[in-house]
Design a protein around this motif. Sequence first.
Motif, PDB file in Angstrom:
ATOM      1  N   PHE A   6       0.828  -1.082  -0.138  1.00 25.69           N
ATOM      2  CA  PHE A   6      -0.062   0.004   0.029  1.00 25.69           C
ATOM      3  C   PHE A   6       0.736   1.334  -0.027  1.00 25.69           C
ATOM      4  O   PHE A   6       0.639   2.089  -0.905  1.00 25.69           O
ATOM      5  N   LEU A   7       1.825   1.326   0.800  1.00 23.86           N
ATOM      6  CA  LEU A   7       2.705   2.538   1.112  1.00 23.86           C
ATOM      7  C   LEU A   7       3.636   2.887  -0.250  1.00 23.86           C
ATOM      8  O   LEU A   7       4.006   3.868  -0.488  1.00 23.86           O
ATOM      9  N   ALA A   8       3.891   1.858  -1.050  1.00 19.14           N
ATOM     10  CA  ALA A   8       4.565   2.144  -2.221  1.00 19.14           C
ATOM     11  C   ALA A   8       3.585   2.754  -3.353  1.00 19.14           C
ATOM     12  O   ALA A   8       4.119   3.471  -4.429  1.00 19.14           O
ATOM     13  N   ASN A   9       2.193   3.005  -3.132  1.00 22.25           N
ATOM     14  CA  ASN A   9       1.401   3.756  -3.862  1.00 22.25           C
ATOM     15  C   ASN A   9       1.206   3.230  -5.240  1.00 22.25           C
ATOM     16  O   ASN A   9       1.244   3.946  -6.147  1.00 22.25           O
ATOM     17  N   PRO A  10       0.948   1.914  -5.338  1.00 22.90           N
ATOM     18  CA  PRO A  10       0.721   1.341  -6.863  1.00 22.90           C
ATOM     19  C   PRO A  10      -0.628   1.788  -7.332  1.00 22.90           C
ATOM     20  O   PRO A  10      -1.526   2.417  -6.680  1.00 22.90           O
ATOM     21  N   GLU A  11      -0.814   1.574  -8.631  1.00 19.10           N
ATOM     22  CA  GLU A  11      -2.160   2.005  -9.465  1.00 19.10           C
ATOM     23  C   GLU A  11      -3.265   1.290  -8.852  1.00 19.10           C
ATOM     24  O   GLU A  11      -4.363   1.649  -8.805  1.00 19.10           O
ATOM     25  N   ASP A  12      -3.049   0.146  -8.089  1.00 22.38           N
ATOM     26  CA  ASP A  12      -4.076  -0.563  -7.672  1.00 22.38           C
ATOM     27  C   ASP A  12      -4.208  -0.529  -6.220  1.00 22.38           C
ATOM     28  O   ASP A  12      -4.647  -1.397  -5.395  1.00 22.38           O
ATOM     29  N   ARG A  13      -3.724   0.831  -5.603  1.00 22.25           N
ATOM     30  CA  ARG A  13      -3.659   1.332  -4.210  1.00 22.25           C
ATOM     31  C   ARG A  13      -5.165   1.086  -3.791  1.00 22.25           C
ATOM     32  O   ARG A  13      -5.538   0.360  -2.659  1.00 22.25           O
ATOM     33  N   CYS A  14      -6.121   1.572  -4.419  1.00 15.69           N
ATOM     34  CA  CYS A  14      -7.775   1.625  -3.958  1.00 15.69           C
ATOM     35  C   CYS A  14      -8.271  -0.015  -3.949  1.00 15.69           C
ATOM     36  O   CYS A  14      -9.039  -0.210  -2.987  1.00 15.69           O
ATOM     37  N   TYR A  15      -7.583  -0.837  -4.733  1.00  9.90           N
ATOM     38  CA  TYR A  15      -8.121  -2.118  -4.799  1.00  9.90           C
ATOM     39  C   TYR A  15      -7.659  -2.678  -3.341  1.00  9.90           C
ATOM     40  O   TYR A  15      -8.260  -3.464  -2.535  1.00  9.90           O
ATOM     41  N   LEU A  16      -6.498  -2.438  -3.293  1.00  6.06           N
ATOM     42  CA  LEU A  16      -5.603  -3.020  -1.927  1.00  6.06           C
ATOM     43  C   LEU A  16      -6.536  -2.840  -0.782  1.00  6.06           C
ATOM     44  O   LEU A  16      -6.923  -3.533   0.315  1.00  6.06           O
ATOM     45  N   CYS A  17      -6.877  -1.533  -0.588  1.00  4.92           N
ATOM     46  CA  CYS A  17      -7.395  -0.806   0.461  1.00  4.92           C
ATOM     47  C   CYS A  17      -8.876  -1.380   0.461  1.00  4.92           C
ATOM     48  O   CYS A  17      -9.375  -1.718   1.650  1.00  4.92           O
ATOM     49  N   LYS A  18      -9.647  -1.372  -0.438  1.00  3.93           N
ATOM     50  CA  LYS A  18     -10.936  -1.978  -0.583  1.00  3.93           C
ATOM     51  C   LYS A  18     -11.033  -3.226  -0.180  1.00  3.93           C
ATOM     52  O   LYS A  18     -11.943  -3.597   0.367  1.00  3.93           O
ATOM     53  N   LYS A  19     -10.204  -4.121  -0.745  1.00  8.40           N
ATOM     54  CA  LYS A  19     -10.369  -5.386  -0.481  1.00  8.40           C
ATOM     55  C   LYS A  19     -10.123  -5.763   1.013  1.00  8.40           C
ATOM     56  O   LYS A  19     -11.018  -6.386   1.642  1.00  8.40           O
ATOM     57  N   ASN A  20      -9.189  -4.986   1.597  1.00  9.55           N
ATOM     58  CA  ASN A  20      -9.052  -5.194   3.090  1.00  9.55           C
ATOM     59  C   ASN A  20     -10.312  -4.772   3.861  1.00  9.55           C
ATOM     60  O   ASN A  20     -10.698  -5.331   4.712  1.00  9.55           O
ATOM     61  N   LEU A  21     -10.831  -3.724   3.418  1.00  6.00           N
ATOM     62  CA  LEU A  21     -11.809  -2.965   4.016  1.00  6.00           C
ATOM     63  C   LEU A  21     -13.272  -3.741   3.968  1.00  6.00           C
ATOM     64  O   LEU A  21     -13.872  -4.176   5.045  1.00  6.00           O
ATOM     65  N   PHE A  22     -13.275  -4.359   2.642  1.00  5.97           N
ATOM     66  CA  PHE A  22     -14.733  -5.177   2.597  1.00  5.97           C
ATOM     67  C   PHE A  22     -14.506  -6.619   3.310  1.00  5.97           C
ATOM     68  O   PHE A  22     -15.447  -7.215   3.673  1.00  5.97           O
ATOM     69  N   LYS A  23     -13.189  -7.167   3.319  1.00  8.46           N
ATOM     70  CA  LYS A  23     -13.211  -8.315   4.136  1.00  8.46           C
ATOM     71  C   LYS A  23     -13.453  -8.112   5.749  1.00  8.46           C
ATOM     72  O   LYS A  23     -14.150  -9.028   5.982  1.00  8.46           O
ATOM     73  N   GLN A  24     -13.017  -7.083   6.044  1.00 12.36           N
ATOM     74  CA  GLN A  24     -13.279  -6.733   7.525  1.00 12.36           C
ATOM     75  C   GLN A  24     -14.802  -6.402   7.847  1.00 12.36           C
ATOM     76  O   GLN A  24     -15.480  -7.027   8.636  1.00 12.36           O
ATOM     77  N   THR A  25     -15.277  -5.752   6.764  1.00 14.06           N
ATOM     78  CA  THR A  25     -17.031  -5.333   6.856  1.00 14.06           C
ATOM     79  C   THR A  25     -17.778  -6.463   6.560  1.00 14.06           C
ATOM     80  O   THR A  25     -18.721  -6.704   7.420  1.00 14.06           O
ATOM     81  N   ARG A  26     -17.300  -7.697   5.856  1.00  7.03           N
ATOM     82  CA  ARG A  26     -18.178  -8.910   5.585  1.00  7.03           C
ATOM     83  C   ARG A  26     -18.104  -9.640   6.948  1.00  7.03           C
ATOM     84  O   ARG A  26     -18.918 -10.335   7.353  1.00  7.03           O
ATOM     85  N   ARG A  27     -16.740  -9.739   7.445  1.00  7.90           N
ATOM     86  CA  ARG A  27     -16.575 -10.396   8.682  1.00  7.90           C
ATOM     87  C   ARG A  27     -17.750  -9.881   9.938  1.00  7.90           C
ATOM     88  O   ARG A  27     -18.261 -10.732  10.480  1.00  7.90           O
ATOM     89  N   LEU A  28     -17.694  -8.362   9.976  1.00  7.71           N
ATOM     90  CA  LEU A  28     -18.693  -7.778  11.000  1.00  7.71           C
ATOM     91  C   LEU A  28     -20.137  -8.163  10.588  1.00  7.71           C
ATOM     92  O   LEU A  28     -20.921  -8.568  11.607  1.00  7.71           O
ATOM     93  N   ALA A  29     -20.306  -8.184   9.477  1.00  2.00           N
ATOM     94  CA  ALA A  29     -21.638  -8.512   8.997  1.00  2.00           C
ATOM     95  C   ALA A  29     -22.207  -9.648   9.357  1.00  2.00           C
ATOM     96  O   ALA A  29     -23.305  -9.978   9.970  1.00  2.00           O
ATOM     97  N   GLU A  30     -21.238 -10.799   9.375  1.00  3.51           N
ATOM     98  CA  GLU A  30     -21.845 -11.981   9.796  1.00  3.51           C
ATOM     99  C   GLU A  30     -21.797 -12.459  11.365  1.00  3.51           C
ATOM    100  O   GLU A  30     -22.716 -12.697  11.782  1.00  3.51           O
ATOM    101  N   ASP A  31     -20.907 -11.168  12.082  1.00  4.87           N
ATOM    102  CA  ASP A  31     -21.101 -11.227  13.382  1.00  4.87           C
ATOM    103  C   ASP A  31     -22.328 -10.837  13.712  1.00  4.87           C
ATOM    104  O   ASP A  31     -22.880 -11.120  14.904  1.00  4.87           O
ATOM    105  N   LEU A  32     -22.760  -9.682  12.977  1.00 12.17           N
ATOM    106  CA  LEU A  32     -23.950  -8.983  13.560  1.00 12.17           C
ATOM    107  C   LEU A  32     -25.358  -9.750  12.892  1.00 12.17           C
ATOM    108  O   LEU A  32     -26.406  -9.300  13.284  1.00 12.17           O
TER     109      LEU A  32
END
Length: 279
Positions: free
Chosen positions: A90-116
């Motif tokens: 992420f810190l290298a700031n590649p063109e798929d930076r947003c993909y790396l960020c959102k992939k991590n975010l949605f992974k955590q969000t999906r886990r939370l959705a299951e918990d809720l």
Amino acid sequence: MISSDLRKKEKRLFEILERAGSLLVAFSGGADSSFLLAAAARVLKDQTAAVTADSEIHPSGEKERAVRVAKKIGVRHEIIHPAETRLDGFLANPEDRCYLCKKNLFKQTRRLAEDLGMAHVAHGANVDDLSDFRPGARAAGEWGVLSPLADAGLKKSEIRALSKKMGLETWNKPATGCLATRIPYGTPITQKALSMIDRGEAALRAAGFEDCRARHHGETVRIEIGRTCFQRMLEPEMSEKITAAFKKIGYAHVSLDLEGRAPGPGRGPWKTRDPRQKY
């Protein structure tokens, strides 16, 4: 006055939300996600919840604003800490930076959705986003994140109109986005740079330039504001004030982008460049 076409889209949105059954909304507190959350709360009531990412890549004050809006809407609101700056690459700031960020975010969000016990996760992508360069959309598809606003055919201007009708304070809120988007692809993302950008944009907003960007180019900052704001920015007292603020932050050179800031797909200061370099 809301047009009949827009009323049909609103009805379509409500039908999409009803079919979802229960929904965890990825909620930034911006215009799109606030409208989606309010609409979901109206349709699904207590089967709606919101989740907001608290992160150093987001402008200061955004989390607090999201907490306030979610409270007004009246839904359960969770805060997560994605720690994007710890992601590999992420810190290298590649063109798929947003993909790396959102992939991590949605992974955590999906886990939370299951918990809720929530059946689905949704985010505020709209029709306008579909024609824009959005690497994060790939991550949404991979994690099965719904896009009810886009599926209902809603554009940004229509979301603002419906938000105003609903009495949402976010109806005219300018988009803010992630601070990392102010740094050109390939230029490493540092804590210092993120802090300088955040402080700079806070200074611009405090001076009345709400829709703004502070583009980071090492010792130089390139300020983007709407062309209609140029005259005010270039008044001697204001330009001296803004220049002093950015130099205090640590920039050696302060520039104003003469193309101006024009939000929207395919527009704005990147229009003469490779669209993948939109930041």
